[in-house]
Design a protein around this motif. Structure first.
Motif, mmCIF file in Angstrom:
data_model
loop_
_atom_site.group_PDB
_atom_site.id
_atom_site.type_symbol
_atom_site.label_atom_id
_atom_site.label_comp_id
_atom_site.label_asym_id
_atom_site.label_seq_id
_atom_site.Cartn_x
_atom_site.Cartn_y
_atom_site.Cartn_z
ATOM 1 N N ILE A 73 0.874 -1.170 0.000
ATOM 2 C CA ILE A 73 0.000 0.000 0.000
ATOM 3 C C ILE A 73 0.911 1.220 0.000
ATOM 4 O O ILE A 73 1.896 1.285 0.759
ATOM 5 C CB ILE A 73 -0.927 0.012 1.227
ATOM 6 N N ALA A 74 0.621 2.185 -0.875
ATOM 7 C CA ALA A 74 1.490 3.352 -1.024
ATOM 8 C C ALA A 74 0.634 4.619 -1.150
ATOM 9 O O ALA A 74 -0.583 4.560 -1.375
ATOM 10 C CB ALA A 74 2.394 3.187 -2.244
ATOM 11 N N ARG A 75 1.318 5.744 -1.009
ATOM 12 C CA ARG A 75 0.653 7.045 -1.152
ATOM 13 C C ARG A 75 1.391 7.868 -2.192
ATOM 14 O O ARG A 75 2.635 7.906 -2.224
ATOM 15 C CB ARG A 75 0.652 7.782 0.185
ATOM 16 N N LYS A 76 0.604 8.533 -3.044
ATOM 17 C CA LYS A 76 1.156 9.501 -3.989
ATOM 18 C C LYS A 76 0.304 10.759 -3.902
ATOM 19 O O LYS A 76 -0.825 10.800 -4.415
ATOM 20 C CB LYS A 76 1.128 8.940 -5.413
ATOM 21 N N ASP A 77 0.808 11.772 -3.190
ATOM 22 C CA ASP A 77 0.057 13.011 -2.946
ATOM 23 C C ASP A 77 -1.281 12.681 -2.290
ATOM 24 O O ASP A 77 -1.299 12.095 -1.212
ATOM 25 C CB ASP A 77 -0.111 13.794 -4.253
ATOM 26 N N ALA A 78 -2.404 13.009 -2.963
ATOM 27 C CA ALA A 78 -3.729 12.765 -2.372
ATOM 28 C C ALA A 78 -4.333 11.446 -2.845
ATOM 29 O O ALA A 78 -5.548 11.244 -2.788
ATOM 30 C CB ALA A 78 -4.665 13.914 -2.723
ATOM 31 N N GLU A 79 -3.492 10.538 -3.310
ATOM 32 C CA GLU A 79 -3.956 9.257 -3.846
ATOM 33 C C GLU A 79 -3.385 8.115 -3.018
ATOM 34 O O GLU A 79 -2.193 8.084 -2.712
ATOM 35 C CB GLU A 79 -3.497 9.131 -5.300
ATOM 36 N N LEU A 80 -4.262 7.190 -2.647
ATOM 37 C CA LEU A 80 -3.857 5.984 -1.936
ATOM 38 C C LEU A 80 -3.885 4.825 -2.923
ATOM 39 O O LEU A 80 -4.899 4.610 -3.602
ATOM 40 C CB LEU A 80 -4.818 5.720 -0.778
ATOM 41 N N ILE A 81 -2.763 4.075 -3.027
ATOM 42 C CA ILE A 81 -2.633 3.035 -4.036
ATOM 43 C C ILE A 81 -2.449 1.680 -3.358
ATOM 44 O O ILE A 81 -1.558 1.523 -2.516
ATOM 45 C CB ILE A 81 -1.442 3.311 -4.976
ATOM 46 N N LEU A 125 -6.649 0.990 -7.158
ATOM 47 C CA LEU A 125 -6.369 -0.445 -7.029
ATOM 48 C C LEU A 125 -5.587 -0.895 -8.259
ATOM 49 O O LEU A 125 -6.064 -0.717 -9.390
ATOM 50 C CB LEU A 125 -7.656 -1.248 -6.911
ATOM 51 N N VAL A 126 -4.414 -1.464 -8.048
ATOM 52 C CA VAL A 126 -3.630 -2.037 -9.137
ATOM 53 C C VAL A 126 -3.789 -3.546 -9.059
ATOM 54 O O VAL A 126 -3.268 -4.195 -8.146
ATOM 55 C CB VAL A 126 -2.147 -1.644 -9.035
ATOM 56 N N SER A 156 -8.787 3.864 -10.703
ATOM 57 C CA SER A 156 -8.799 4.946 -9.714
ATOM 58 C C SER A 156 -10.224 5.444 -9.508
ATOM 59 O O SER A 156 -10.944 5.727 -10.475
ATOM 60 C CB SER A 156 -7.905 6.101 -10.164
ATOM 61 N N LEU A 157 -10.596 5.599 -8.240
ATOM 62 C CA LEU A 157 -11.964 5.933 -7.851
ATOM 63 C C LEU A 157 -11.964 7.239 -7.063
ATOM 64 O O LEU A 157 -11.220 7.370 -6.073
ATOM 65 C CB LEU A 157 -12.512 4.802 -6.976
ATOM 66 N N PRO A 158 -12.774 8.237 -7.462
ATOM 67 C CA PRO A 158 -12.851 9.481 -6.687
ATOM 68 C C PRO A 158 -13.617 9.249 -5.382
ATOM 69 O O PRO A 158 -14.769 8.815 -5.390
ATOM 70 C CB PRO A 158 -13.592 10.433 -7.624
ATOM 71 N N ARG A 159 -12.984 9.544 -4.271
ATOM 72 C CA ARG A 159 -13.516 9.191 -2.953
ATOM 73 C C ARG A 159 -14.858 9.866 -2.674
ATOM 74 O O ARG A 159 -15.816 9.202 -2.269
ATOM 75 C CB ARG A 159 -12.497 9.597 -1.888
ATOM 76 N N GLY A 201 -16.274 9.407 -13.614
ATOM 77 C CA GLY A 201 -15.125 9.845 -12.831
ATOM 78 C C GLY A 201 -14.121 8.760 -12.521
ATOM 79 O O GLY A 201 -13.019 9.043 -12.028
ATOM 80 N N THR A 202 -14.468 7.501 -12.785
ATOM 81 C CA THR A 202 -13.573 6.384 -12.505
ATOM 82 C C THR A 202 -12.626 6.176 -13.691
ATOM 83 O O THR A 202 -13.070 6.093 -14.828
ATOM 84 C CB THR A 202 -14.372 5.101 -12.237
ATOM 85 N N GLU A 203 -11.346 6.085 -13.402
ATOM 86 C CA GLU A 203 -10.340 5.986 -14.464
ATOM 87 C C GLU A 203 -9.706 4.597 -14.468
ATOM 88 O O GLU A 203 -9.424 4.038 -13.415
ATOM 89 C CB GLU A 203 -9.244 7.044 -14.250
ATOM 90 N N GLN A 204 -9.482 4.090 -15.676
ATOM 91 C CA GLN A 204 -8.731 2.842 -15.846
ATOM 92 C C GLN A 204 -7.528 3.137 -16.728
ATOM 93 O O GLN A 204 -7.669 3.664 -17.833
ATOM 94 C CB GLN A 204 -9.605 1.758 -16.470
ATOM 95 N N ASN A 205 -6.346 2.798 -16.229
ATOM 96 C CA ASN A 205 -5.111 3.136 -16.909
ATOM 97 C C ASN A 205 -4.151 1.954 -16.930
ATOM 98 O O ASN A 205 -4.375 0.936 -16.274
ATOM 99 C CB ASN A 205 -4.433 4.319 -16.192
ATOM 100 N N TRP A 206 -3.064 2.127 -17.721
ATOM 101 C CA TRP A 206 -1.981 1.155 -17.689
ATOM 102 C C TRP A 206 -1.307 1.235 -16.324
ATOM 103 O O TRP A 206 -1.023 2.336 -15.833
ATOM 104 C CB TRP A 206 -0.948 1.471 -18.768
#
Length: 698
Positions: A320-328, A363-364, A376-379, A398-403
């Motif tokens: 589990i990691a953090r990138k700025d305002a994003e929890l991964i 979620l990866v 990625s889901l907007p809280r 608002g939900t994003e799916q990326n590589w």
């Protein structure tokens, strides 16, 4: 009208009359008794049928992959004819295998009828082969059909073939070819030939919803039955009824040929529209907090959060990691078939765990350490949708799916998941329609295990122990003019009560953004051991992929232990996948070398419904001639893949894969590998994500 209302008063359980529903005929497929109609079941319908009308017992499987296409696959037991010599099959009755198809040409409208064209026994021995054109028109609770048939259904030959005006070869229908090497081929030279006959009838939906009556005018002349098995026919009028014993059970009975009773049963369901059982055995999803906790991301007990993510959301967390305002969260989904359901449950857990510094949950998803998708889901939007303050569409937009790409991130928690896992279950094998018995079966107790040396390198294997079987009857070795790569079926099934179906080492990696690779070696399936590798290019968000595999394998000993036989082969294929815009059909075309050293092509067409159920079929044509291939002429079959999630009260990602092929032959045989990169990267199936996005709130 008075009679109808009186009947409704006398039967308080009766309901107002509705439109007649499609029911199965004696042969399998929607129809009356002996004849088909133009009607179709709804897409997704599956039925298993069995009936008896002397001297025939018919067992069929009907499939409706689209609302315009019906397929049926049938075994017919002819009780007064023997399968073969007594020393081969004893007193077993003759078995005929057949494939039927029906295609809708026109939908019913106010003035025009429903219209369909079809063929019976288009891919079998041809004993009951027939082609037909049929129309239906509905008048309230009556459904009328009228058609014209060539071949078996139209054996009476009412009039000269109108196609004879085009070419006089249509005036004569060749006798079905009973040669073994021709059985199972598509003999188009006989289609629509000979003198046709009219057929038809009506279906009446009675005021009692459970009961429908059938009246049929049969176009067959039973004085010219296959195998000189002529029957007395006192009347061309057949009468029958269908009783709906339950939502999934129809009972059939009738009086046919004016002198013979018919009884049958149909088990049916619709896997596209049926409601899956309530998941009462699942853990309850966590409730959203009324107020976010005051814990900064660095203060959270992430080990406890990881446990909740696994037990409630099905994620085996890697880190589990953090990138700025994003929890991964990086992990592997192990429970929920539908990605939005797992995503929503994980978002609830994270929302209950961290303060308002975090605006996004990501979620990866990984499989064997291969990153597949990043979602990625907007809280705040998620909260409002769950509380019914905003529409679901806002969250989907608002939900994003990326590589999944490397991030500059702060690692908050990291762990190595438990490396060893195992499971137990029951197995079933069968051989249908052989000379040793109509159904040969085996029930087994199966154990499987997996050990991960590293996240991307693992051992897997299984044991299978016999519980119950009738394989003592299995004595027939099918003839073969090719290397015996599959027709040693009897030897592999009867040589040992305890077998080792697989025992292999595997390693998989994502090599580039959209490129995946895997290597493997060991005992890869029940009949072959060896080494191999696979590559797959599957762009995220695209409906196509391209892959290839190459395998050097050696035949295993019949007892499925560690011993090997002398036969070796280099086999492999290049496969292209394309999900088309036509009913979302997935077309997979494979070109390469098969286990019997024949070269050729396999075309696999399948349709996946929104709930993950797949209907499909394949055809393989290779350099093996019809004489080399033997009975059946070429490899073909159908399959149904049903998620256990549709059948159970607990969520699971496991599937029941049921395949049906008329014959087991050596030509066109491929290695039955346990793992394929296309399946391992199924998280890139964005259609599955979109069609089940509503489950994000469950």
């Amino acid at each position: 009208m008075k009679l109808r209302y009186s009947l409704c008063l006398l039967l308080p359980w009766a309901i107002a009359q509705g439109e007649p529903r499609p029911t199965q005929n004696d042969f399998g497929g929607v129809g009356l008794l002996q004849t088909p109609t133009a009607r179709m079941a709804e897409a997704g319908e599956v039925s298993i049928n069995a009936n008896r009308v002397d001297p025939y017992s018919r067992y069929s499987f009907s499939l409706q992959p689209f609302d315009w296409l019906e397929g049926s696959f049938r075994y017919t037991s002819i009780s007064n004819r023997r399968y073969g010599p007594d020393e081969l099959s004893g007193n077993q009755s003759y078995k005929d295998k057949a494939v039927d198809a029906k295609l809708r040409l026109l939908r019913e409208s106010h003035w025009l009828p429903e219209l369909a064209i079809g063929g019976r026994d288009v891919g079998g021995t041809g004993l009951f082969s027939s082609e037909y054109l049929v129309g239906n028109k509905r008048f309230g609770d009556l459904d009328l059909s009228l058609g014209m048939a060539w071949g078996y259904i139209g054996n009476r030959g009412d009039f000269a073939n109108p196609l004879g005006w085009i070419d006089d070869r249509f005036d004569h229908r060749p006798t079905p070819n009973s040669d073994v090497n021709s059985a199972g081929s598509f003999d188009t030279s006989a289609y629509f030939r000979g003198s046709p006959a009219l057929f038809g009838g009506l279906l009446w939906q009675t005021p009692w919803e459970r009961l429908a009556l059938k009246l049929e005018y049969d176009g067959n002349d039973y004085r010219h039955e296959p195998q000189h098995n002529n029957q007395d026919q006192r009347s061309p009028i057949n009468l029958g009824f269908v009783f709906k014993a339950g939502d999934a059970v129809d009972l059939h009975a009738g009086w046919e040929r004016g002198n013979t009773a018919m009884f049958g049963i149909t088990l049916h369901t619709n896997f596209a529209t049926r409601a899956a059982p309530a998941k009462v055995s699942d853990p309850v999803a966590e409730a959203l907090p009324t107020k976010a906790p005051d814990l900064h991301p660095e203060q959270v007990d992430w080990a406890h959060v990881s446990q909740r993510l696994e037990s409630n959301a099905g994620y085996k967390v890697e880190r589990i990691a953090r990138k700025d305002a994003e929890l991964i969260v990086y992990g592997e989904q192990t429970r929920y078939l539908y990605p939005p359901k797992a995503l929503g449950r994980a978002a609830r857990i994270l929302d209950n765990s961290v303060d308002e510094q975090i605006d996004w949950f990501t979620l990866v998803d990984k499989r064997y350490d291969m990153p597949v998708t990043e979602t990625s889901l907007p809280r705040q939007t998620f909260r409002e949708v769950v509380r019914n303050d905003r529409p679901l569409d806002d969250l989907r937009r608002g939900t994003e799916q990326n590589w999944p790409l490397p991030h500059q991130e702060q690692v908050l928690f990291e762990q190595t998941p438990e490396p060893f896992s195992y499971g137990f279950g029951l197995g079933y094998k069968q051989n249908v329609g052989g000379p040793d018995g109509f159904l040969l079966y085996q029930f087994t107790a199966d154990a499987s295990a997996e050990y991960r040396f590293t996240p991307d390198t693992w051992w897997s294997g299984g044991l299978s122990a016999n519980l119950l079987n009738n394989f003592d009857k299995f004595k027939y070795d099918a003839p073969s003019n090719l290397p015996r790569v599959r027709t040693y079926l009897r030897e592999y099934w009867t040589s040992s009560d305890v077998t080792l179906p697989t025992f292999q080492l595997n390693s998989a990696k994502r090599l580039d953004r959209d490129l995946y690779g895997m290597v493997y070696g060991g005992y890869l399936e029940a009949m072959f051991a060896g080494v191999g590798g696979e590559l797959l290019y599957r762009p995220l968000g695209e409906r196509w992929a391209l892959g290839g595999d190459l395998n050097y394998v050696r035949q295993r000993d019949f007892d499925q232990g560690f011993g090997l036989r002398d036969y070796r082969v280099l086999s492999g294929h290049v496969t292209g996948y394309l999900k088309t815009d036509v009913e979302d059909i997935l077309a997979a075309v494979s070109v390469g070398r098969y286990l019997a050293r024949d070269w050729g092509t396999t075309l696999d067409l399948s349709r996946e419904f929104g709930n993950g159920v797949r209907f499909g079929g394949w055809v393989t044509l290779t350099s093996a001639s019809k004489q080399q291939y033997g009975e059946g002429s070429f490899d073909k079959g159908i399959y149904v893949s049903i998620p256990f999630d549709e059948l159970m009260t607990t969520s699971t990602m496991r599937r029941a894969n049921l395949a049906w092929a008329p014959l087991t032959r050596d030509g066109g045989a491929r290695l039955a590998r346990n793992y394929s990169l296309y399946n391992l990267t199924d998280g890139r199936n964005t259609d599955m994500f979109d069609s089940n996005f509503y489950k994000i709130t469950e």
